[in-house]
Design an enzyme around this catalytic site. Structure first.
Site, mmCIF file in Angstrom:
data_model
loop_
_atom_site.group_PDB
_atom_site.id
_atom_site.type_symbol
_atom_site.label_atom_id
_atom_site.label_comp_id
_atom_site.label_asym_id
_atom_site.label_seq_id
_atom_site.Cartn_x
_atom_site.Cartn_y
_atom_site.Cartn_z
ATOM 1 N N HIS A 220 -7.227 -4.868 10.364
ATOM 2 C CA HIS A 220 -6.995 -4.774 8.909
ATOM 3 C C HIS A 220 -5.704 -5.461 8.482
ATOM 4 C CE1 HIS A 220 -4.887 -0.603 9.527
ATOM 5 N NE2 HIS A 220 -3.965 -1.529 9.426
ATOM 6 N N ASP B 36 0.806 -1.216 0.000
ATOM 7 C CA ASP B 36 0.000 0.000 0.000
ATOM 8 C C ASP B 36 0.845 1.274 0.000
ATOM 9 O OD1 ASP B 36 0.901 -0.501 2.613
ATOM 10 O OD2 ASP B 36 -1.075 -1.073 3.331
ATOM 11 N N GLU C 88 -9.769 -1.966 5.468
ATOM 12 C CA GLU C 88 -10.409 -1.611 6.732
ATOM 13 C C GLU C 88 -11.677 -2.443 6.931
ATOM 14 O OE1 GLU C 88 -8.638 -0.126 8.612
ATOM 15 O OE2 GLU C 88 -7.991 1.881 8.043
ATOM 16 N N ASP D 75 -7.507 -2.532 14.320
ATOM 17 C CA ASP D 75 -8.890 -2.838 13.921
ATOM 18 C C ASP D 75 -8.966 -4.099 13.065
ATOM 19 O OD1 ASP D 75 -7.850 -2.005 11.489
ATOM 20 O OD2 ASP D 75 -9.269 -0.353 11.192
HETATM 21 C C1 F6R Z 1 1.398 -1.342 6.073
HETATM 22 C C2 F6R Z 1 0.141 -2.061 6.215
HETATM 23 C C3 F6R Z 1 -0.658 -2.005 7.464
HETATM 24 C C4 F6R Z 1 0.177 -2.269 8.714
HETATM 25 C C5 F6R Z 1 -0.691 -2.206 9.968
HETATM 26 C C6 F6R Z 1 0.134 -2.367 11.228
HETATM 27 O O1 F6R Z 1 1.980 -1.565 4.807
HETATM 28 O O2 F6R Z 1 -0.259 -2.686 5.265
HETATM 29 O O3 F6R Z 1 -1.696 -2.939 7.387
HETATM 30 O O4 F6R Z 1 0.770 -3.531 8.604
HETATM 31 O O5 F6R Z 1 -1.377 -0.997 10.003
HETATM 32 O O6 F6R Z 1 0.995 -1.283 11.338
HETATM 33 P P1 F6R Z 1 2.145 -1.262 12.447
HETATM 34 O O7 F6R Z 1 3.101 -2.343 12.073
HETATM 35 O O8 F6R Z 1 2.783 0.089 12.319
HETATM 36 O O9 F6R Z 1 1.492 -1.510 13.745
#
Ligand code: F6R
Length: 258
Positions: free
Chosen positions: A138, A67, A143, A136
């Site tokens: 994801h 992403d 989301e 959450d």
């Molecule tokens: C980032 C991504 C997100 C993160 C998630 C956890 O490329 O795809 O899904 O993996 O938001 O983020 P952290 O590791 O910062 O807690």
């Protein structure tokens, strides 16, 4: 599903790096799917160490990131282009043309998303996909209520994700509202998936993803539908798992566990 519980985030990262290294040793031109955020930082550090000290070779590897924030240029310090360059790509021998990260600044998002999906297929599909998990539930920026069949597209970030990611920006107001993200359906087509999670704040999301129902409210739960998914989590992130003892018992019996 394979559930691996490690004592610390550092052990989680080393374990994930061993899985990646094994994949590259078995297939030097593997296609890797990569994530950003705090969680994979230790994995990337260990991959850099393996490259520098043990010659782990990335010269034939291709990557696709999950992403990117819409509106951030590749030079923006909070863009995922910048993150990947600083934390991994500039330290390893991957050819620049083998790196794919969604564009946050294209003037035609629809065409870009279609191209990204096509490009993954053209290169033979993703062999090993790394994902983190949001508080959450994801994966990537899928989301809650994202279709479990979704493809690469623009997604509006949830308030909780904006609040969680505000720590990287000066304030929550600066966090972009939109992201371009691989879909759950795109991720599920990878041949192997590793979900990494560390810290107490991930414990509920991890438990719902592994032991809860498959639901678009926790898009990580869709990984239950995948035949080769590995969850590598630290003890804190494993804290709400009902079957934790069972997973640890299985691991103790596996001599080649990563
Ligand atoms: C980032 C991504 C997100 C993160 C998630 C956890 O490329 O795809 O899904 O993996 O938001 O983020 P952290 O590791 O910062 O807690």
């Amino acid at each position: 599903m394979e559930i691996i519980v490690k004592d610390s985030a550092e052990e989680m990262s080393k374990s994930a790096a061993r899985v990646v290294a094994r994949a590259l040793n078995a297939k030097p031109n593997a296609v890797l799917g990569l994530a950003t955020g705090s969680t994979p930082l230790g994995l990337y550090k260990e991959l850099v160490r393996l490259h520098v000290e043990e010659g782990l070779d990335f010269s034939q590897v291709t990557t696709f990131n999950l992403d990117e924030y819409v509106g951030l240029t590749r030079k923006h310090p909070q863009s995922y282009h910048y993150f990947m360059h600083e934390n991994l790509f500039k330290h390893i021998n991957i050819p620049k043309e083998n790196i794919h990260i969604p564009s946050g600044t294209t003037d035609n998002y629809e065409a870009f998303c279609a191209w990204y999906e096509r490009r993954i297929v053209e290169l033979g599909g993703i062999d090993l996909q790394i994902v983190g998990i949001g508080t959450d539930g994801h994966i990537a920026f899928n989301e809650p209520t994202s279709s479990l069949g979704s493809r690469t597209r623009i997604k509006t970030l949830a308030k909780q994700t904006i609040d969680d990611n505000a720590r990287f920006f000066d304030s929550a107001d600066e966090v972009p509202i939109y992201a371009i993200t691989m879909g759950v359906g795109t991720i599920l087509e990878a041949r192997k998936i590793i979900l990494l999670a560390s810290g107490l704040n991930k414990a509920d999301a991890v438990a719902q993803a592994i032991e809860g129902p498959v639901t678009s409210m926790i898009t990580a739960s869709a990984l239950q539908l995948h035949a080769d998914t590995m969850f590598i989590v630290d003890k804190e992130a494993a804290g709400s798992l009902q079957m934790a003892e069972y997973y640890e018992w299985i691991q103790a019996k596996m001599p080649d566990a990563p």
